[in-house]
Design a protein around this motif. Sequence first.
Motif, short mmCIF file in Angstrom:
data_model
loop_
_atom_site.label_atom_id
_atom_site.label_comp_id
_atom_site.label_asym_id
_atom_site.label_seq_id
_atom_site.Cartn_x
_atom_site.Cartn_y
_atom_site.Cartn_z
N ALA A 1 0.81 -1.22 0.00
CA ALA A 1 0.00 0.00 0.00
C ALA A 1 0.85 1.27 0.00
CB ALA A 1 -0.92 -0.01 1.22
N GLY A 2 2.18 1.13 0.09
CA GLY A 2 3.05 2.30 0.10
C GLY A 2 3.10 3.01 1.44
N TYR A 3 2.72 2.30 2.51
CA TYR A 3 2.76 2.90 3.85
C TYR A 3 4.20 2.97 4.33
CZ TYR A 3 2.04 3.54 8.88
OH TYR A 3 2.09 4.01 10.16
N ARG A 4 4.61 4.16 4.82
CA ARG A 4 6.00 4.38 5.22
C ARG A 4 6.08 4.92 6.66
NH1 ARG A 4 5.16 6.31 0.33
NH2 ARG A 4 5.05 8.47 1.10
N GLY A 5 5.19 4.47 7.49
CA GLY A 5 5.24 4.86 8.89
C GLY A 5 4.51 6.15 9.21
N GLN A 6 3.69 6.65 8.29
CA GLN A 6 2.94 7.87 8.58
C GLN A 6 2.06 7.68 9.82
OE1 GLN A 6 3.05 6.16 5.65
NE2 GLN A 6 2.37 7.45 3.93
N THR A 7 1.89 8.74 10.59
CA THR A 7 1.10 8.68 11.82
C THR A 7 -0.40 8.62 11.51
OG1 THR A 7 2.76 9.88 13.09
CG2 THR A 7 0.52 9.90 13.95
N ILE A 8 -1.07 7.69 12.16
CA ILE A 8 -2.52 7.59 12.09
C ILE A 8 -3.05 7.94 13.47
CG2 ILE A 8 -4.50 6.08 11.63
CD1 ILE A 8 -2.61 4.32 9.95
N ARG A 9 -3.97 8.89 13.52
CA ARG A 9 -4.46 9.37 14.81
C ARG A 9 -5.71 8.62 15.23
NH1 ARG A 9 -1.64 13.24 16.74
NH2 ARG A 9 -3.16 13.68 18.37
N MET A 10 -5.79 8.37 16.52
CA MET A 10 -6.89 7.59 17.09
C MET A 10 -7.46 8.36 18.27
SD MET A 10 -6.69 3.58 18.33
CE MET A 10 -5.09 3.83 19.11
N LEU A 11 -8.79 8.40 18.37
CA LEU A 11 -9.45 9.07 19.49
C LEU A 11 -9.76 8.07 20.60
CD1 LEU A 11 -12.07 11.34 17.66
CD2 LEU A 11 -9.75 11.93 18.39
N ALA A 12 -9.72 8.57 21.85
CA ALA A 12 -10.09 7.75 23.01
C ALA A 12 -10.66 8.66 24.08
CB ALA A 12 -8.88 6.98 23.54
N THR A 13 -11.23 8.06 25.10
CA THR A 13 -11.80 8.83 26.20
C THR A 13 -11.57 8.11 27.52
OG1 THR A 13 -13.85 9.83 27.07
CG2 THR A 13 -14.06 7.71 25.96
N ARG A 14 -11.53 8.87 28.62
CA ARG A 14 -11.39 8.27 29.94
C ARG A 14 -12.75 7.91 30.55
NH1 ARG A 14 -6.15 8.84 31.53
NH2 ARG A 14 -4.98 10.55 30.57
N ARG A 15 -13.84 8.32 29.89
CA ARG A 15 -15.17 8.07 30.45
C ARG A 15 -15.38 6.57 30.69
NH1 ARG A 15 -20.48 10.13 30.10
NH2 ARG A 15 -21.85 8.62 31.13
N TYR A 16 -14.92 5.76 29.74
CA TYR A 16 -15.03 4.32 29.85
C TYR A 16 -13.63 3.72 29.82
CZ TYR A 16 -19.94 5.14 28.86
OH TYR A 16 -21.23 5.59 28.93
N ASN A 17 -13.28 3.00 30.89
CA ASN A 17 -11.95 2.42 30.97
C ASN A 17 -11.63 1.56 29.76
OD1 ASN A 17 -11.55 3.59 33.48
ND2 ASN A 17 -12.23 1.78 34.62
N ALA A 18 -12.63 0.83 29.28
CA ALA A 18 -12.39 -0.10 28.17
C ALA A 18 -11.91 0.62 26.92
CB ALA A 18 -13.66 -0.88 27.86
N ILE A 19 -12.45 1.81 26.65
CA ILE A 19 -12.05 2.54 25.45
C ILE A 19 -10.59 2.96 25.54
CG2 ILE A 19 -12.36 4.73 24.21
CD1 ILE A 19 -15.33 4.42 24.51
N LEU A 20 -10.18 3.50 26.68
CA LEU A 20 -8.80 3.91 26.83
C LEU A 20 -7.87 2.70 26.83
CD1 LEU A 20 -6.94 6.32 27.17
CD2 LEU A 20 -7.25 6.15 29.64
N ASP A 21 -8.26 1.63 27.50
CA ASP A 21 -7.43 0.42 27.52
C ASP A 21 -7.27 -0.16 26.12
OD1 ASP A 21 -7.23 0.70 30.23
OD2 ASP A 21 -8.67 -0.88 30.73
N MET A 22 -8.36 -0.17 25.34
CA MET A 22 -8.25 -0.65 23.97
C MET A 22 -7.26 0.18 23.17
SD MET A 22 -11.98 -1.95 22.55
CE MET A 22 -13.01 -0.68 23.26
N ALA A 23 -7.34 1.50 23.32
CA ALA A 23 -6.44 2.38 22.56
C ALA A 23 -4.98 2.10 22.89
CB ALA A 23 -6.79 3.84 22.86
N VAL A 24 -4.67 1.93 24.18
CA VAL A 24 -3.29 1.67 24.59
C VAL A 24 -2.78 0.36 24.01
CG1 VAL A 24 -1.82 1.18 26.58
CG2 VAL A 24 -3.47 3.06 26.70
N LEU A 25 -3.58 -0.70 24.10
CA LEU A 25 -3.15 -2.01 23.62
C LEU A 25 -3.09 -2.07 22.10
CD1 LEU A 25 -5.16 -4.19 26.15
CD2 LEU A 25 -2.69 -3.91 26.06
#
Length: 515
Positions: free
Chosen positions: A355-379
């Motif tokens: 696909a020609g990907y060369r390490g460009q940054t992909i941004r992801m949103l998360a929230t602390r409201r739900y622990n699961a969302i933040l934990d998923m983002a970290v992992l």
Amino acid sequence: MILRRAALALCGLLLALPAAAQEATLRARMNADIRSTDPGTNRDANTDTVVLHMVEGLVAFREDTSIGPLLAERVDTSEDGLTYTFTLREGVRFHNGAVLTSADVKFAWDRYLRRETNWRCLPEFDGRGATRVAAIETPDPRTVVFRIERPSALFLTNMARPDCGGSGIYHRDSLNADGSWRAPIGTGPFRMGEWRRNQFIELTRFPGYTALPGQPDGHTGNKTALVDRVRWIIIPDSAAAKAALLSGAIDIDHDIASQDVQEMRARSDIRLAPVQSMGMAGLLFQTNDPLLRDVRIRRAIALSLDAPELVRAVSDGLVTYNPSVIPSASPFHGAVQREGYTRDIPEAQRLLRQAGYRGQTIRMLATRRYNAILDMAVLIQAQAAEAGITLEFEVIDWATQLDRYTRGDYAMMPFLYSARLDPSLSYEMVSGPKASQPRKVWDNPEVEALLRESMVTRDTARRQAIFDQLHRRMLADVPMIVLYNDAAVGAHRLNVQGYRAWSTGQPRYWGVRVN
């Protein structure tokens, strides 16, 4: 220390609340007050829970989310799927002693179908959604006939939905003389008691309840009340709720905080009631994003994840990986729905190079409201990095994340969906045209055509074939990565007997005793 003192003070207040002498009262925690007692109108999940202890519909969801009769003894459907004939159970009474008749069913449904009622599910029955109710007929006191304009596989499902108030039937005396709502006079196992706003809601056992035989079964089956009262006590703070449960000020909390599970599990005076719910957690992709519009990059991210291990870590081992939009508790969840992505770092790297990907940054949103969302983002960030994928996540408040989700303004985000009790509805919540519904993640006209067919055909085998096809297409298109159905963990004291958690996440307090 301040929080602990506040929690103990609240416990003292709860213990001081009035209780009926010599009567069995089940004291349950509720995290916020209800909005009304009018079925399916001014509502939220807490409101639905309380209302569905008082009113009942013609049909209801069984434990496995299939549809079973409730006030109806039998449901007959015409061959063309346009006529539904309900035969009412004999001798069912309202809380005021009146006998249920077909005229009562028509009265309640006529009100549901008026726009000024603001019934949540009106679009499903007025032609904007699945179908339109063309006529409701009452040829005799025990027979109600619904005539609809076009066939719908979801007609009974939508009738039974908790967020529709179960299309609960109530006596006309539930309304004031001017037609405004007063209080529910239903046929359920409990009737309205006292409501002290932001303090508690109390229902009392209906001694004239006519139960179905057998065992409780979802929102149908034998719903006999075994306590004299149920009092939902409003405790917004989870620490205060925990203190109330441990002190005995409440008997049950149907949804405890995830961080308290281990402690509760270790206690001898508390029993846990865990269940894998029908809510869904997954990773959403914005397929219009300059990088993520390439399916090879989305697939590479999927192959970079050790999904079973990620799910085990996020849920503390309470649930397992489910790669399908269809919840694992659904009767439509089978071998095909268990097909998912298997971690393959070399293949992920090959796709990225292609696909020609060369390490460009992909941004992801998360929230602390739900622990699961933040934990998923970290992992997800850590696992994807092993394949050379650079993810950075921004932590925002929940309201902002919801707004960004609704507008489709993100590249990636872990997200939680509430339960949908039919596979067509599960797929409908994630698929559709982005131009008119930016929140949708899967924009594919062929998928939309299949989804429409699933909502019309009443043939179970054909519906299963459609859902199998949709699952495999989603794995190929990768508009999102479904990870798991979240856990709902209830906790109760040893004096509570008979409580059973349900995959919908809704507590049911009929068939429950307190000693």
